[in-house]
Design a protein around this motif. Structure first.
Motif, mmCIF file in Angstrom:
data_model
loop_
_atom_site.group_PDB
_atom_site.id
_atom_site.type_symbol
_atom_site.label_atom_id
_atom_site.label_comp_id
_atom_site.label_asym_id
_atom_site.label_seq_id
_atom_site.Cartn_x
_atom_site.Cartn_y
_atom_site.Cartn_z
ATOM 1 N N SER A 1 34.064 -5.167 -12.229
ATOM 2 C CA SER A 1 34.030 -6.077 -13.378
ATOM 3 C C SER A 1 33.033 -5.596 -14.421
ATOM 4 C CB SER A 1 33.658 -7.495 -12.913
ATOM 5 O OG SER A 1 34.630 -8.015 -12.027
ATOM 6 N N ILE A 2 31.890 -5.103 -13.938
ATOM 7 C CA ILE A 2 30.875 -4.583 -14.867
ATOM 8 C C ILE A 2 31.410 -3.370 -15.631
ATOM 9 C CG2 ILE A 2 28.633 -3.417 -14.997
ATOM 10 C CD1 ILE A 2 27.724 -5.165 -12.653
ATOM 11 N N ILE A 3 32.045 -2.458 -14.911
ATOM 12 C CA ILE A 3 32.609 -1.250 -15.533
ATOM 13 C C ILE A 3 33.691 -1.619 -16.552
ATOM 14 C CG2 ILE A 3 33.966 0.839 -15.095
ATOM 15 C CD1 ILE A 3 32.521 0.986 -12.355
ATOM 16 N N ALA A 4 34.542 -2.583 -16.181
ATOM 17 C CA ALA A 4 35.631 -2.991 -17.073
ATOM 18 C C ALA A 4 35.107 -3.678 -18.331
ATOM 19 C CB ALA A 4 36.582 -3.929 -16.324
ATOM 20 N N ASN A 5 33.865 -4.194 -18.257
ATOM 21 C CA ASN A 5 33.289 -4.912 -19.399
ATOM 22 C C ASN A 5 32.045 -4.214 -19.945
ATOM 23 O OD1 ASN A 5 34.788 -7.713 -19.583
ATOM 24 N ND2 ASN A 5 34.444 -7.365 -17.396
ATOM 25 N N TYR A 6 32.009 -2.895 -19.806
ATOM 26 C CA TYR A 6 30.826 -2.134 -20.209
ATOM 27 C C TYR A 6 30.459 -2.346 -21.679
ATOM 28 C CZ TYR A 6 33.912 1.248 -22.522
ATOM 29 O OH TYR A 6 34.836 1.832 -23.348
ATOM 30 N N ASP A 7 31.473 -2.618 -22.523
ATOM 31 C CA ASP A 7 31.199 -2.794 -23.946
ATOM 32 C C ASP A 7 30.765 -4.221 -24.275
ATOM 33 O OD1 ASP A 7 33.693 -3.703 -23.207
ATOM 34 O OD2 ASP A 7 34.653 -3.203 -25.116
ATOM 35 N N ASN A 8 30.766 -5.114 -23.280
ATOM 36 C CA ASN A 8 30.338 -6.504 -23.499
ATOM 37 C C ASN A 8 29.119 -6.864 -22.646
ATOM 38 O OD1 ASN A 8 32.469 -7.384 -25.330
ATOM 39 N ND2 ASN A 8 33.849 -7.169 -23.583
ATOM 40 N N LEU A 9 28.434 -5.844 -22.167
ATOM 41 C CA LEU A 9 27.289 -6.096 -21.292
ATOM 42 C C LEU A 9 26.080 -6.594 -22.085
ATOM 43 C CD1 LEU A 9 27.358 -3.020 -18.854
ATOM 44 C CD2 LEU A 9 28.090 -5.359 -18.392
ATOM 45 N N SER A 10 25.332 -7.473 -21.434
ATOM 46 C CA SER A 10 24.063 -7.939 -21.985
ATOM 47 C C SER A 10 23.049 -7.915 -20.853
ATOM 48 C CB SER A 10 24.206 -9.369 -22.523
ATOM 49 O OG SER A 10 24.498 -10.270 -21.464
ATOM 50 N N LEU A 11 21.771 -7.966 -21.189
ATOM 51 C CA LEU A 11 20.734 -7.946 -20.160
ATOM 52 C C LEU A 11 20.893 -9.120 -19.209
ATOM 53 C CD1 LEU A 11 18.183 -6.578 -19.077
ATOM 54 C CD2 LEU A 11 16.840 -8.016 -20.638
ATOM 55 N N ALA A 12 21.266 -10.283 -19.760
ATOM 56 C CA ALA A 12 21.430 -11.482 -18.933
ATOM 57 C C ALA A 12 22.570 -11.307 -17.924
ATOM 58 C CB ALA A 12 21.701 -12.694 -19.818
ATOM 59 N N ARG A 13 23.718 -10.741 -18.383
ATOM 60 C CA ARG A 13 24.860 -10.555 -17.488
ATOM 61 C C ARG A 13 24.555 -9.509 -16.416
ATOM 62 N NH1 ARG A 13 27.578 -14.719 -17.023
ATOM 63 N NH2 ARG A 13 28.339 -13.476 -15.310
ATOM 64 N N ASP B 1 38.154 -10.810 -19.549
ATOM 65 C CA ASP B 1 37.351 -9.985 -20.445
ATOM 66 C C ASP B 1 36.137 -10.841 -20.816
ATOM 67 O OD1 ASP B 1 36.256 -8.941 -22.907
ATOM 68 O OD2 ASP B 1 38.040 -7.681 -23.027
ATOM 69 N N TRP B 2 34.930 -10.299 -20.613
ATOM 70 C CA TRP B 2 33.722 -11.108 -20.804
ATOM 71 C C TRP B 2 33.530 -11.579 -22.239
ATOM 72 C CZ3 TRP B 2 29.507 -8.343 -17.318
ATOM 73 C CH2 TRP B 2 29.883 -8.509 -15.976
ATOM 74 N N SER B 3 34.174 -10.942 -23.170
ATOM 75 C CA SER B 3 34.079 -11.391 -24.564
ATOM 76 C C SER B 3 34.892 -12.668 -24.773
ATOM 77 C CB SER B 3 34.575 -10.298 -25.510
ATOM 78 O OG SER B 3 35.964 -10.036 -25.308
#
Length: 386
Positions: free
Chosen positions: A49-61, A292-294
């Motif tokens: 999930s992290i890899i799939a959302n690499y462009d929507n990552l934040s420090l909190a997530r 998608d985390w966005s």
């Protein structure tokens, strides 16, 4: 506070504990292959999930993902801890957190705060989900030494059930700790903790009562009633007359007036509606690695896992939590009720995303696994002697 996330000494201590206990952790995994397989699938999906959302990552997530991944390792740490020392730590911790909750209620959260201890430097209680400034009070939820009321309530649940059947020479201290823990749950304002506690505590009391001799049962019942009524009446009438009003307003009036469960029902509907509105590819994605985390909808409880990590991961997470409950219940019928109560709370509250809720859950599970193993070994030794 670093990038909007509180970084604590306890988190560094946990990493150190994992390193020190690495052999015990691997040993536990080796002896409990079922847990190991569940855990491996669990972390693979989170990483995917992290890899799939690499462009929507934040420090909190990223911080939340790390908490979810490493917290189950505490089960191995628990199998290494000295039982006697741990029992004392739990009682002392229960006394401290319970008493601190009472102080916050009577003196005030701001008046009793200690920056760097019960709140991070640069942080403020106004940003915490404690109902700050609502209901004509400073806050609706007393967080004690934790970051919010729900977090400390989870500790109260596990600690009370852990020590309720504990044999100790300092019985009076244990009773005071339990009493303060119960008051702490009430003051925490966490309905997700109070409800499972009310449902499960009668069973625990009955189990303890059944173990006593008939003569001691009558004495215990009389003493319990006298002490409980006396202390409760004294506290309510003379120490804080607002407690009954607070309990009635928080746990009855607000619950009845808010059928959405603080917006939880709406959150669940949003997650479900989002998933079913997707095309075939989108639905498959939501099943395997989540939204998608966005576009993901925040939701409390297990649907938070559904939204961010997928339906399959939610099922795996449930299995991970249930594994120790199922394995430990036979020989720890009272103590495991704390885990069960927290499991129920996790289903409707996303406090598992933040330390040390999930860590404490698996830490206590590990201690119980150690106790169970030691008890079974002693029984085997007795059988051999016979």
């Amino acid at each position: 506070m670093i990038g909007g996330t509180a970084v604590t000494v306890a988190e560094f201590a946990f990493v150190l504990a994992v390193i020190i206990s690495s052999k015990k952790i691997f040993k536990f995994f080796n002896e409990n292959k079922g847990f190991l397989y569940i855990y491996l699938i669990y972390i693979i999906i989170i990483l995917a999930s992290i890899i799939a959302n690499y462009d929507n990552l934040s420090l909190a997530r990223i911080a939340i993902a790390i908490v979810l991944i490493v917290s189950p390792l505490a089960i191995g740490i628990g199998t290494k801890i000295n039982q006697n020392i741990f029992n004392k730590i739990i009682i002392i911790s229960l006394l401290i957190t319970g008493l601190y909750s009472v102080l916050q209620w009577t003196v005030g959260i701001e008046a009793t705060k200690i920056p760097g201890l019960n709140i991070a430097y640069g942080d403020t209680f106004a940003d915490k989900p404690i109902g700050y400034g609502f209901g004509g009070r400073e806050a609706l939820k007393m967080p004690s030494t934790y970051q919010n009321g729900n977090g400390v309530a989870l500790f109260f649940l596990m600690a009370i059930f852990f020590i309720i059947n504990l044999k100790t020479q300092k019985k009076f201290l244990k009773l005071i700790a339990i009493f303060l823990g119960i008051i702490g749950i009430i003051l925490s304002g966490a309905r997700t903790a109070l409800i499972p506690f009310i449902l499960l505590i009668p069973y625990a009391i009955k189990k303890v009562y059944d173990k006593l001799h008939k003569r001691n049962q009558k004495i215990a019942l009389i003493v319990l009633l006298i002490v409980g009524i006396s202390i409760g009446a004294f506290y309510i009438m003379y120490t804080n007359s607002e407690l009954i009003e607070y309990m009635y307003d928080r746990y009855i009036v607000q619950t009845i007036n808010d059928p959405t469960g603080s917006g939880r029902v709406t959150q669940i509907q949003n997650v479900i509606n989002y998933i079913i509105s997707q095309d075939a590819v989108g639905i498959i994605r939501n099943l395997i690695i989540g939204s998608d985390w966005s576009e993901a909808f925040f939701s409390e409880g297990i649907f938070n896992i559904v939204s961010y990590y997928g339906v399959i991961e939610a099922f795996i997470f449930i299995l991970l939590l249930l594994y120790p409950i199922v394995k430990l219940y036979k020989n720890n019928k009272i103590e495991v009720l704390g885990l069960l109560a927290v499991f129920i709370a996790f289903m409707i509250d996303s406090s598992f995303n933040y330390p040390p809720g999930l860590m404490n859950y698996f830490l206590i599970a590990g201690v119980l696994f150690q106790r169970q193993k030691t008890g079974l070994k002693k029984n085997d030794d007795k059988e051999l002697e016979k």
